[in-house]
Every structure is written in structure tokens, then in C-alpha cells.
Motif scaffolding. Structure first.
Motif, PDB file in Angstrom:
ATOM      1  N   ASN A  59       0.611  -1.232  -0.296  1.00 58.65           N
ATOM      2  CA  ASN A  59       0.062  -0.188  -0.126  1.00 58.65           C
ATOM      3  C   ASN A  59       0.749   1.331  -0.381  1.00 58.65           C
ATOM      4  O   ASN A  59       0.931   1.698   0.609  1.00 58.65           O
ATOM      5  CB  ASN A  59      -1.108   0.090   0.982  1.00 58.65           C
ATOM      6  N   GLN A 100      -0.949   4.291   0.595  1.00 60.85           N
ATOM      7  CA  GLN A 100      -1.409   4.773   1.935  1.00 60.85           C
ATOM      8  C   GLN A 100      -2.726   4.555   1.679  1.00 60.85           C
ATOM      9  O   GLN A 100      -3.072   5.954   2.518  1.00 60.85           O
ATOM     10  CB  GLN A 100      -0.399   5.736   3.494  1.00 60.85           C
ATOM     11  N   ARG A 101      -3.536   4.227   0.673  1.00 59.83           N
ATOM     12  CA  ARG A 101      -4.700   4.660   0.701  1.00 59.83           C
ATOM     13  C   ARG A 101      -6.001   4.233   1.484  1.00 59.83           C
ATOM     14  O   ARG A 101      -5.377   2.425   2.092  1.00 59.83           O
ATOM     15  CB  ARG A 101      -5.143   4.761  -0.342  1.00 59.83           C
ATOM     16  N   ASN A 102      -6.730   4.300   2.259  1.00 62.35           N
ATOM     17  CA  ASN A 102      -7.811   2.967   3.057  1.00 62.35           C
ATOM     18  C   ASN A 102      -8.925   2.815   1.781  1.00 62.35           C
ATOM     19  O   ASN A 102      -8.876   3.737   1.008  1.00 62.35           O
ATOM     20  CB  ASN A 102      -8.116   3.878   3.838  1.00 62.35           C
TER      21      ASN A 102
END
Lengths: 288, 113
Positions: free
Chosen positions: A117, A120-122
Motif C-alpha cells: 500500500n 497508503q490509501r484506506n
């Protein structure tokens, strides 16, 4: 023309081919001062393993390259939740001949993206990025001339929009203006909640397909198994296909792009399906 | 191609693609894990009591997608090798295209190239 313009607007950093070890030491050939410089492609890593196999660990399935475990670019252990996916990744690594060409290993790239990721995207950000494509969906953008292309877009793209509207019970519509179609908020909410039902792995695959095809509707058609990959790619490239038929095909550009798009779309779709399914086999006894 | 071809055709094409892959690996394709997995999956879903089996269609779609992936990667790589893999020609090679040779200047050119 439209699609290439949109590429400028929505330039996402392209999926860089990940490699598990340090990037190849190479680059254009260094030259001594005073000699002519010519461009040579960077040297690729040689294939350093003989056998590729799969094993099951606690986190899932792992890939072994000659007794060494495969790792992601950020040095995490490479584990996938599905056995079929692990087999496909192992086949990718096995098909490397002499040198490792990481740009051909699309499934490995996708797995690395999910595990590391890097952006770093949720889940919410991912879904929002995916639904945002609906506002500039390829199949909703129509031209007004030439007449042949208008006709082609109507015949090929209208059925897709109708299918999506019926399947998800939403309104989408198409538009010829540069602002694009006006998507009601209810449509976006429907798609948001539908995408939220997929897990993180499948969602990365879906978002990848949407980015490649530049269309949420075509990607949903693929995920719902309504159209095969070749058809989805053809619909996505409709204007290019029209121009090719008019002006001719250039193999080193058109076919090159076509096969690359097909490979990436197929990889994303397969990835999404393999990560979201759970299959059981029920054996029924034959009653005589 | 709005609809998939018959499952048998897809399986045949998939096996052909796997044979290409294993030809590069140098091992017989029957040893490959992918081959075993595909064979079991196709066998398991062949016999079903339902006339319109959704699972069969799902499996066939997955197989067709994997076939598309293998085939496109192979074609893309072939095109890349043919058109985009070689770097620039050196000056000697470029001159040799039209039958010329670079001049030999033992004293050096007298200026930086």
C-alpha cells in the motif's frame, strides 16, 4: 482524442513494476568522456532461480523461488489469500526466461500494491477514487461529429449504460458537453455502497481496472461477468478502433497498446474475482 | 466477442498457452501447478444437476480471463522485443547501413565529439 485528453487530466502515477529485490543496476550505458553516447536499454536482472513452488503459511499462500521466499518491494513476506491466485503468480515467475521482466508480471504487481500500500490509501479513499471516475466515464462522453463515430458510440455504448442502469437501479445518462453527464448523488451512493461490499484486495483490483479502462461502467460489466475482457477493452478504445479502421493500423503502437491494456485489464479482473470468491464443492449422490 | 466461446475451446487454448510457458521453463507442462489446478477445476464443475449453472459460467469466465491474460502478455512481450527492446545503433552501425565506414583519424579529431 477525448480519451487521450482525459489521460492528461487524470494522470495517475502509473503502476511501476515492482520487483522483490533491488532494482537492476543499469541505465543508459555510461560512457567515458569523449566517446559518443548511444542509448541501450537498462540491463535486467537475470533469472536466478530454477523452481517456483507454493506453500501455505499462517497468513496465506507463499511463493518459493528455489527455497527462498518471495518478498514484496518493502521486504514484507508475500502472502496471498487465495490458492488459485498463488498458482497464477507462481506461473508468472516461472514464465520468465533468462531475464526477469517485471512489466509482464501484472498479478505480482497487484499483490505487491495491496501488501505494501505505497500510496497508503484506506478503503474509503479507494472507493471515492473509483466512484469519481463515473463523472468522466468513457462511455458517457459522446462526440458530435464525425457521424460514423457518433453512430458507433450510440450502438456500442448505449447498451452498456442501459445494462448498468438496470442492474444497479440508477440513472447515469450520457452527454456531449465538455462538462460531462450530470450524475445524481443517489447514483454515486449506490455505487459507493456496492463497492464497499468488496474486501480490500478485490477493491484494489477493481480500482486498477477502472483506471486502465477509464470507465466505471465497463469495469462493473467485467466484475459482474457481463462482458468478456476483450469486449471491454474494445469498448474502452472505441474511438481508436474507429480511427484505425479509417486510417490504418500501426502495429508497434496500436497493437502494443492493445495487448498491454488487455493484459492489465485481465490481470485486474482476475485478481478481483480470485480475491472475492469463496468456492465450495457440494457432492451430491446419484440416486438411481 | 460479446459471449464466451465453448468451455472446451477455452481449455484447449489455455493448455496451449501453458505449453508456451513451460517450453520456456524447460519442464513438461503436465508438472505445472497451474495445469493441475485447471484440470481439477474443469473436472469438478463438469457434472452438475442444474441446467443453467452459475458456478460453471463463473469458472468459464475466470478461465477465459486468465487465457486473455496469458495470451496478451505473450503478444505484448513479442511486440516489445521486436520494436522497442533494442537501443540506438552505434555510429559505426548507422554508417554501415548505407555501406559507409567511419574515417580512421589516428591523430584524433581535434575537437570534442
Amino acid at each position: 482524442m477525448w480519451r487521450s485528453c482525459r489521460r492528461l487530466f487524470y494522470a495517475r502515477p502509473p503502476q511501476t513494476p515492482w520487483l522483490c529485490l533491488t532494482p537492476p543496476v543499469g541505465g543508459p550505458s555510461l560512457s567515458l568522456p569523449g566517446t559518443a553516447r548511444t542509448y541501450t536499454p537498462p540491463t535486467e536482472r537475470k533469472r536466478f532461480y530454477q523452481n517456483v513452488s507454493i506453500s501455505q503459511g499462517e497468513g496465506g499462500f507463499e511463493i518459493n523461488l528455489d527455497n527462498r521466499k518471495l518478498k514484496t518491494p518493502q521486504a514484507k513476506l508475500f502472502t496471498v489469500p487465495s490458492e488459485a491466485l498463488a498458482i497464477a503468480v507462481a506461473t508468472e515467475w516461472d514464465s520468465q526466461q533468462d531475464t526477469i521482466k517485471s512489466y509482464t508480471m501484472h498479478l505480482t504487481t497487484l499483490c505487491n500494491t495491496v501488501l505494501d500500500n505505497p500510496s497508503q490509501r484506506n478503503k474509503d479513499q479507494l472507493i471515492r477514487a473509483a466512484v469519481k471516475f463515473l463523472e468522466t466515464d468513457t462511455v458517457c462522453y459522446r462526440v458530435e461529429e464525425p457521424a460514423g463515430l457518433v453512430e458507433l458510440q450510440k450502438n456500442e455504448w448505449d447498451p452498456m449504460i442501459e445494462w448498468a442502469e438496470k442492474r444497479y437501479n440508477v440513472e447515469i445518462g450520457s452527454s456531449t458537453s465538455i462538462m460531462g453527464p450530470n450524475i445524481p448523488a443517489r447514483t454515486k451512493d449506490t455505487f459507493t455502497s456496492h463497492l464497499a461490499s468488496y474486501n480490500m484486495w478485490a477493491l484494489q483490483g477493481i480500482e486498477y481496472v477502472i483506471t486502465q479502462l477509464k470507465s466505471l461502467i465497463l469495469s462493473m460489466g467485467l466484475i459482474d461477468r457481463h462482458i468478456p475482457v476483450e469486449k471491454a477493452v474494445q469498448l474502452s478504445r472505441l474511438e481508436e478502433e474507429y480511427q484505425i479502421q479509417r486510417w490504418g493500423n500501426v502495429e508497434w503502437a496500436h497493437d502494443y497498446d492493445l495487448y498491454e491494456l488487455r493484459a492489465r485489464t485481465a490481470a485486474g479482473t482476475l485478481f478481483a474475482h480470485l480475491c472475492s470468491e469463496s468456492s465450495t464443492v457440494k457432492h451430491k449422490l446419484l440416486q438411481d | 466477442m460479446a459471449s464466451l466461446r465453448s468451455p472446451l475451446r477455452t481449455l484447449q487454448s489455455l493448455l496451449r498457452e501453458l505449453r508456451y510457458v513451460s517450453a520456456q521453463a524447460g519442464r513438461p507442462y503436465r508438472d505445472m501447478a497451474a495445469y493441475q489446478h485447471l484440470r481439477e477445476a474443469f473436472r469438478a464443475h463438469r457434472i452438475t444437476s442444474e441446467k443453467l449453472c452459475r458456478a460453471q459460467h463463473e469458472l468459464h469466465f475466470q478461465a477465459a480471463t486468465y487465457l486473455c491474460l496469458l495470451r496478451s502478455v505473450r503478444e505484448h512481450l513479442a511486440l516489445h522485443q521486436e520494436y522497442h527492446a533494442k537501443g540506438e545503433r552505434s555510429t559505426e552501425e548507422a554508417a554501415g547501413l548505407v555501406g559507409l565506414k567511419l574515417p580512421q583519424q589516428p591523430g584524433g579529431k581535434g575537437w570534442d565529439p
